[in-house]
Write an enzyme that holds these catalytic residues in place. Structure first.
Site, PDB file in Angstrom:
ATOM      1  N   GLY B  32       0.789  -1.229   0.000  1.00 54.21           N
ATOM      2  CA  GLY B  32       0.000   0.000   0.000  1.00 54.21           C
ATOM      3  C   GLY B  32       0.819   1.275   0.000  1.00 54.21           C
ATOM      4  O   GLY B  32       0.271   2.355  -0.170  1.00 54.21           O
ATOM      5  N   CYS B 241     -27.319  -9.927 -16.017  1.00 51.96           N
ATOM      6  CA  CYS B 241     -26.783  -9.553 -17.329  1.00 51.96           C
ATOM      7  C   CYS B 241     -27.781  -9.938 -18.412  1.00 51.96           C
ATOM      8  O   CYS B 241     -28.304 -11.055 -18.442  1.00 51.96           O
ATOM      9  CB  CYS B 241     -25.458 -10.271 -17.574  1.00 51.96           C
ATOM     10  SG  CYS B 241     -24.867 -10.134 -19.280  1.00 51.96           S
ATOM     11  N   CYS B 244     -25.976 -12.964 -20.601  1.00 52.30           N
ATOM     12  CA  CYS B 244     -25.657 -14.282 -20.053  1.00 52.30           C
ATOM     13  C   CYS B 244     -26.388 -14.579 -18.767  1.00 52.30           C
ATOM     14  O   CYS B 244     -26.255 -15.644 -18.187  1.00 52.30           O
ATOM     15  CB  CYS B 244     -24.146 -14.406 -19.830  1.00 52.30           C
ATOM     16  SG  CYS B 244     -23.573 -13.464 -18.398  1.00 52.30           S
ATOM     17  N   CYS B 266     -22.690  -7.649 -18.779  1.00 46.52           N
ATOM     18  CA  CYS B 266     -21.441  -7.826 -18.045  1.00 46.52           C
ATOM     19  C   CYS B 266     -20.393  -6.844 -18.530  1.00 46.52           C
ATOM     20  O   CYS B 266     -20.153  -6.722 -19.724  1.00 46.52           O
ATOM     21  CB  CYS B 266     -20.873  -9.229 -18.265  1.00 46.52           C
ATOM     22  SG  CYS B 266     -21.723 -10.519 -17.389  1.00 46.52           S
ATOM     23  N   CYS B 272     -18.476 -12.945 -19.626  1.00 40.26           N
ATOM     24  CA  CYS B 272     -19.764 -13.071 -20.289  1.00 40.26           C
ATOM     25  C   CYS B 272     -19.710 -14.151 -21.395  1.00 40.26           C
ATOM     26  O   CYS B 272     -20.579 -15.008 -21.470  1.00 40.26           O
ATOM     27  CB  CYS B 272     -20.170 -11.721 -20.885  1.00 40.26           C
ATOM     28  SG  CYS B 272     -21.937 -11.525 -21.113  1.00 40.26           S
TER      29      CYS B 272
END
Lengths: 258, 292, 235
Positions: B32, B241, B244, B266, B272
């Site tokens: 970080g 979605c 899909c 997606c 997808c």
């Protein structure tokens, strides 16, 4: 009242090359005492305040602070992290220009709550409640809690700065000309507020001012500075009513009566 | 093969790669923490992924398989350009399948597919400093990170709640890494934040213009900042979605016509395609097939 | 303590630096004591130093030589050399002062100005205000003025606020500088009564009264301050 001083200042001097900022200043400050440092421009009072509040490192001398754990610490030897923590929790610093002591682009509530968040408060509701409480105490309407200080008047900004500093119950507050630049009626209101808060919270404070009336109203003790040196100090009403030194007599006699 | 002769492997010279790898190692050692590095002139302007490209270039090897996505899609201009760039200067294998990639360079999304050990995710970062908007001074923000003074970050979240009633930050949502540094995860939607936590993959972040690299090693704690009474929540979508039928994935809005018709699909195109190949179908797909 | 105040060989002069450092001696060799329940009046012609003595007793004026010994909570304090915070402590609990002029604090109501010394002793606000109201009533200050800050009051009205503020606590030593100067006969009588009450409670009082009637009514002893004239001392 505590028997140990909160702040011990021993022979503090600050030089800028060969130019004297302040020299040989010594005193002790106890909890609940308000000390006014009075002088005209160039007297060294602001330099002294900076040395005391660790904004400047003295050229010589020691400033010791009585920490909450009972130990005295030499402020010049303190690590940066500790010093910054002290400044955020146990101390306050009220700037002459409130914009210097506030985040202007952040709401009033956030300004007051910042210190709380800085020490780990993580409950939004509580932080907001505390901020509201403080806004009320400094006589800012709580309907302004989400407004930015950019929209506030000078007096309101100054009161917000005070709230921001006092929210963590500091034991020592430094003030640099807290009423400078404000209209007279606004000044009166602010002074009264500060007087009340200092009294209610048992704060120790060091107030730099060129205005003797401010010193009279707010302080218990007074130090008069000229050319970097403390030329007279003592009980405020004594120094103002029975000035001994030539310069003090000059200062006191120069006040215009209304 | 002729083209390859004019470039060093992966475009950057070896000294530069060494310098960047050192920065990456430092970054991994301090999760970080933003490590400054000497960002090079790249053949694309700032703001087009130069940081991500430099990180990828430094870790890329001849055996690697590279995937590049932009907002989750492999076929947008940027993704296509960067992929082509590496093909040209490194002659490395490329793929659109998340499962098959060893290095995934991404702009603003994390793949839906759970990443595994051995994979590296390289993020393109515009502004690495999470405190920048509230504290413009670099000297101050460096001190704040060094001294772990993150009160200001919560001030930002407080402001959000005060103004909007809830934390309105929806992307680049700040996180605390390994309990120490507060980090900007890049402009990925906050929906993706949980994926960063305890990931098996190595996550590297490159900011070219700002000249910073940071990292989250595998199995690292990544926690989104919040308040006790306003806990972190990810976005949820009403519908699955359209193509899909996937639920619990991040959806993009696609405008279909000029009458306000739109569908949500997606954002992760590979995910997808994968699902459709396995037989899943959303309502738009069914309708399309019915029409055909 | 039977004698809460003892003044010993106090001398004071003013050096006026703004006038080429002229030194003006005020008093010399001031020695006297005041017993509990006694009212000592400082007498003598105008300018002899009566007010200055009172101010020195309060710590408002500095002292060049000598001691001002007070019984503060069973301890002996020399006000002439005490630290500022000690002086403030003494003023808070032991030593009261009714000055000639009321120094006004902005925005504070007269009721609260009177209540403040009690509050400083830890008395809750409402209780302090009740006592303040009693006193202001006794002194015949019109009720409608109680909620106003005294800045715009007449001299007599301000003085009554001052008096109430000085009398509200049970300080063992009370200094009074011309407390009846701007009052009418009715209110002067009230003040005489208040002083008598204090004496009965054992308070030691030192006062300056120009009004002969009041002086005769309250004084147990009159101390002629001209006895402390620096000319005399020099002679």
């Amino acid at each position: 009242m505590s028997t140990l001083p909160l702040l011990k200042v021993n022979d503090v001097s600050k030089f800028y090359g060969s130019r004297i900022g302040c020299r040989n200043v010594s005193f002790e400050l106890y909890a609940g005492e308000v000390l006014a440092i009075v002088g005209e421009s160039g007297s060294g009072k602001t330099t002294l305040l900076s040395c005391l509040s660790t904004r400047l490192i003295p050229t010589s001398g020691i400033v010791e602070y009585h920490m909450r754990d009972g130990q005295y610490r030499d402020l010049a030897r303190m690590g940066e992290a500790e010093r910054r923590f002290l400044m955020r929790t146990d101390w306050g610093f009220v700037h002459q220009n409130p914009a210097d002591g506030l985040r202007m682009t952040v709401s009033a509530g956030a300004n007051v709550g910042e210190r709380l968040m800085a020490v780990g408060d993580r409950h939004y509701g509580n932080i907001r409640a505390t901020a509201s409480d403080w806004l009320e105490r400094v006589e800012i309407g709580i309907d302004r809690i989400d407004d930015q200080p950019r929209a506030f008047s000078g007096g309101m900004r100054q009161r917000l700065q005070i709230a921001r500093n006092l929210v963590t119950s500091p034991r020592l507050v430094f003030m640099d000309e807290p009423t400078g630049g404000l209209d007279v009626s606004v000044q009166a209101r602010l002074l009264d507020l500060v007087r009340g808060l200092v009294h209610d919270l048992g704060l120790a404070a060091i107030i730099v001012t060129h205005d003797l009336a401010v010193a009279r109203l707010l302080s218990h003790r007074m130090m008069v500075m000229k050319d970097g040196a403390v030329i007279e100090q003592g009980l405020t009403d004594r120094v103002l009513d029975d000035p001994r030194e030539p310069y003090t007599q000059l200062l006191v006699s120069s006040i215009l009566q209304v | 093969m002729n083209d390859l002769a004019t470039y060093n492997f992966a475009y950057l010279d070896e000294q530069t790669k060494r310098m960047i790898r050192r920065a990456i190692l430092k970054a991994i050692a301090i999760p970080g923490y933003q490590v400054p590095f000497a960002s090079r002139e790249m053949p694309m302007p700032y703001g087009w992924g130069t940081g991500g490209v430099q990180v990828t270039a430094s870790i890329l090897g001849p055996q690697d398989v590279l995937k590049v996505i932009d907002q989750g899609a492999d076929d947008t201009t940027n993704a296509v350009s960067i992929r082509a760039f590496f093909q040209k200067v490194a002659d490395v294998a490329v793929t659109t399948r998340t499962k098959d990639a060893t290095i995934i360079q991404t702009r603003h999304r994390i793949p839906e597919e759970k990443l595994s050990e051995g994979q590296t995710l390289v993020y393109q970062v515009p502004i690495p400093e999470p405190l920048r908007f509230l504290e413009p001074r670099e000297t101050e923000t460096r001190k704040m990170h060094a001294l772990e003074e993150y009160g200001l970050m919560h001030v930002k979240l407080y402001e959000d709640i005060a103004r909007n009633g809830h934390i309105a930050t929806t992307y680049a949502y700040p996180v605390k890494v390994e309990g120490r540094y507060v980090m900007d995860p890049s402009p990925t939607p906050k929906f993706d934040n949980p994926k960063m936590h305890m990931s098996e993959a190595l996550q590297l972040f490159g900011a070219g213009r700002e000249k910073r690299i940071y990292a989250v090693p595998p199995y690292t704690e990544v926690v989104s900042l919040d308040f006790d009474d306003h806990p972190f929540e990810i976005q949820s979508f009403d519908k699955p979605c359209a193509l899909c039928g996937a639920e619990d994935v991040y959806l993009d809005e696609v405008i279909l016509d000029d009458k306000g018709g739109r569908m949500f699909v997606c954002s992760d195109t590979d995910h997808c395609e994968d699902r459709r190949a396995c037989g899943h179908a959303g309502h738009m797909l069914a309708r399309k097939e019915a029409a055909e | 303590m039977a004698t809460p105040l003892v003044v010993s060989e106090v001398a004071k002069s003013f050096t006026m630096h703004l006038r080429d450092g002229i030194r003006r001696p005020v008093v010399a060799n001031v020695s006297f004591s005041v017993k509990a329940g006694e009212c000592v009046v400082l007498g003598g012609p105008s300018g002899v130093g009566k007010s200055s003595i009172l101010k020195m007793l309060y710590g408002n004026y500095g002292v060049d030589e000598g001691q001002i010994l007070m019984d503060h909570d069973g301890k002996l304090v020399n006000l002439a050399t005490a630290e500022p915070r000690t002086v403030l402590e003494v003023r808070r609990t032991t030593l009261g002062y009714v000055s000639q002029f009321l120094r006004v604090v902005p925005r504070v109501s007269s009721l609260d100005i009177v209540a403040e010394p009690l509050q400083a002793r830890g008395v809750p606000l409402e209780e302090a205000r009740t006592h303040a109201a009693e006193l202001l009533n006794k002194l015949n200050l019109p009720r409608e003025l109680w909620s106003l800050p005294p800045a715009t009051f007449s001299g007599g009205e301000q003085q009554r606020v001052n008096i109430a503020r000085g009398f509200i606590t049970d300080h063992k030593i009370l200094l009074l500088d011309e407390p009846t100067a701007s009052l009418d006969a009715k209110n002067r009588a009230v003040v005489v009564e208040l002083i008598a009450e204090k004496k009965a409670k054992g308070t030691a009082l030192i006062g300056i009264f120009h009004d002969e009637e009041v002086r005769d009514a309250v004084a147990d002893r009159i101390l002629d301050v001209s006895a402390f004239s620096p000319r005399k001392a020099a002679a």
